[in-house]
Design a protein around this motif. Sequence first.
Motif, PDB file in Angstrom:
ATOM      1  N   GLU A  74      -2.683  -1.466  -3.132  1.00 17.09           N
ATOM      2  CA  GLU A  74      -2.042  -1.857  -4.397  1.00 17.09           C
ATOM      3  C   GLU A  74      -1.938  -3.389  -4.543  1.00 17.09           C
ATOM      4  O   GLU A  74      -1.478  -3.884  -5.569  1.00 17.09           O
ATOM      5  CB  GLU A  74      -0.653  -1.208  -4.527  1.00 17.09           C
ATOM      6  CG  GLU A  74      -0.695   0.210  -5.085  1.00 17.09           C
ATOM      7  CD  GLU A  74      -1.360   1.227  -4.175  1.00 17.09           C
ATOM      8  OE1 GLU A  74      -1.040   1.240  -2.962  1.00 17.09           O
ATOM      9  OE2 GLU A  74      -2.222   1.985  -4.634  1.00 17.09           O
TER      10      GLU A  74
ATOM     11  N   ASN B  51       8.374  -0.443  -0.981  1.00 16.26           N
ATOM     12  CA  ASN B  51       7.228  -0.595  -0.072  1.00 16.26           C
ATOM     13  C   ASN B  51       6.522  -1.929  -0.226  1.00 16.26           C
ATOM     14  O   ASN B  51       5.428  -2.107   0.287  1.00 16.26           O
ATOM     15  CB  ASN B  51       6.221   0.516  -0.372  1.00 16.26           C
ATOM     16  CG  ASN B  51       6.839   1.878  -0.215  1.00 16.26           C
ATOM     17  OD1 ASN B  51       7.210   2.276   0.883  1.00 16.26           O
ATOM     18  ND2 ASN B  51       6.994   2.585  -1.320  1.00 16.26           N
TER      19      ASN B  51
ATOM     20  N   ALA C 230      -0.159   3.056   4.670  1.00 15.37           N
ATOM     21  CA  ALA C 230       0.992   2.994   3.755  1.00 15.37           C
ATOM     22  C   ALA C 230       2.088   2.150   4.387  1.00 15.37           C
ATOM     23  O   ALA C 230       2.372   2.265   5.574  1.00 15.37           O
ATOM     24  CB  ALA C 230       1.504   4.402   3.480  1.00 15.37           C
TER      25      ALA C 230
ATOM     26  N   GLN D 131       0.862  -1.171   0.000  1.00 13.32           N
ATOM     27  CA  GLN D 131       0.000   0.000   0.000  1.00 13.32           C
ATOM     28  C   GLN D 131       0.902   1.226   0.000  1.00 13.32           C
ATOM     29  O   GLN D 131       1.758   1.375   0.870  1.00 13.32           O
ATOM     30  CB  GLN D 131      -0.918  -0.014   1.240  1.00 13.32           C
ATOM     31  CG  GLN D 131      -1.671   1.292   1.400  1.00 13.32           C
ATOM     32  CD  GLN D 131      -3.064   1.136   1.979  1.00 13.32           C
ATOM     33  OE1 GLN D 131      -3.620   0.048   2.023  1.00 13.32           O
ATOM     34  NE2 GLN D 131      -3.649   2.229   2.413  1.00 13.32           N
ATOM     35  N   LEU D 132       0.722   2.078  -1.006  1.00 13.29           N
ATOM     36  CA  LEU D 132       1.639   3.204  -1.203  1.00 13.29           C
ATOM     37  C   LEU D 132       1.141   4.502  -0.580  1.00 13.29           C
ATOM     38  O   LEU D 132       1.874   5.476  -0.533  1.00 13.29           O
ATOM     39  CB  LEU D 132       1.892   3.417  -2.701  1.00 13.29           C
ATOM     40  CG  LEU D 132       2.487   2.210  -3.449  1.00 13.29           C
ATOM     41  CD1 LEU D 132       2.603   2.513  -4.939  1.00 13.29           C
ATOM     42  CD2 LEU D 132       3.843   1.822  -2.879  1.00 13.29           C
ATOM     43  N   GLN D 133      -0.101   4.514  -0.144  1.00 11.71           N
ATOM     44  CA  GLN D 133      -0.652   5.783   0.335  1.00 11.71           C
ATOM     45  C   GLN D 133      -1.592   5.577   1.508  1.00 11.71           C
ATOM     46  O   GLN D 133      -1.964   4.448   1.817  1.00 11.71           O
ATOM     47  CB  GLN D 133      -1.414   6.473  -0.798  1.00 11.71           C
ATOM     48  CG  GLN D 133      -2.667   5.715  -1.235  1.00 11.71           C
ATOM     49  CD  GLN D 133      -2.565   5.227  -2.654  1.00 11.71           C
ATOM     50  OE1 GLN D 133      -2.364   6.013  -3.527  1.00 11.71           O
ATOM     51  NE2 GLN D 133      -2.706   3.926  -2.870  1.00 11.71           N
ATOM     52  N   GLY D 134      -1.952   6.690   2.151  1.00  7.04           N
ATOM     53  CA  GLY D 134      -2.958   6.656   3.213  1.00  7.04           C
ATOM     54  C   GLY D 134      -2.380   6.177   4.537  1.00  7.04           C
ATOM     55  O   GLY D 134      -1.185   5.952   4.677  1.00  7.04           O
TER      56      GLY D 134
END
Length: 280
Positions: A237, A268, A200, A194-197
């Motif tokens: 992701e 990540n 992450a 997970q690249l965001q939020g």
Amino acid sequence: MARITSGVSTSHVPAIGAAIDLGKTESDYWAPMFKGYEWSKQWIKNEKPDVIVLVYNDHASAFSLEMIPTFAIGCGENFEICDEGFGPRPVPVVMGHPELAAHMAQSLILDEFDMTVINEMKVDHGLTVPLSLMFGQPEAWPVKVVPIAVNVVQYPPPTGNRCFNLGKAIRRAVESFDEDLNVQVWGTGGMSHQLQGERAGLINPVFDNAFLDKMVNNPESLATIPHLEYLVEAGSEGIELVMWLIMRGAMGEKVNELHRFYHVPASNTAVGHLIVEPTN
Ligand code: DHB
Ligand code: FE
């Protein structure tokens, strides 16, 4: 006739491409990750595939939020390399196989998979990093590539089941092409990340390793995983893993596992890699 001889799945983390391009593969951080691909690089030298049907996703590089095909097939003579913000990667242009691709487009669409036909596009790390992992840094890629792009960046992506069935249709398409070609199918992306939020950096080795097991022995059970479960278990992701199901669908019912590798982390992402061959 063309034959599907094996399937490869691998993560496609952009930092892996940068490590290769900048000569950092031997560093303490990267060496254990690249070790997992040594067997694969030797294996593919002996296998000498003619064409790779390479299932990947564009990360809003060639496409944009203005235009997002669910499934697309690259029918061009060649595919140049995208500039993803740091200039195009210094890798060879990707050569297509327009005859096989046009045959596949016809077969798939008449088989009721409505592919977007793409005659000209650039390709990003989703496609080039797997090539680099498997072939290193050649002057020219030693294979032709039929890119199959899948939307996993804008909701709603296709279901795992739809992807699994597209894989089966890809097999029918390839095996009805009247030329003696050694074809591999690759599925890229994943594993959990997970690249965001707020979450992450999420990585879930339990989910990933169960996924690897089922890729070999029980792919039908993976095909029913709902989107929400990917989100919860594998991060936002992690949905890239539906592209592995396209590869697995193309292998037929049973496979031999030739090679497996799992490594955490690369950038990540949990890196997963599997090579299988169909037994039927
Ligand atoms: C990363 C992984 C991806 O699959 C991607 O497309 C972009 C970034 C990462 O781990 O940094
Ligand atoms: Fe990705």
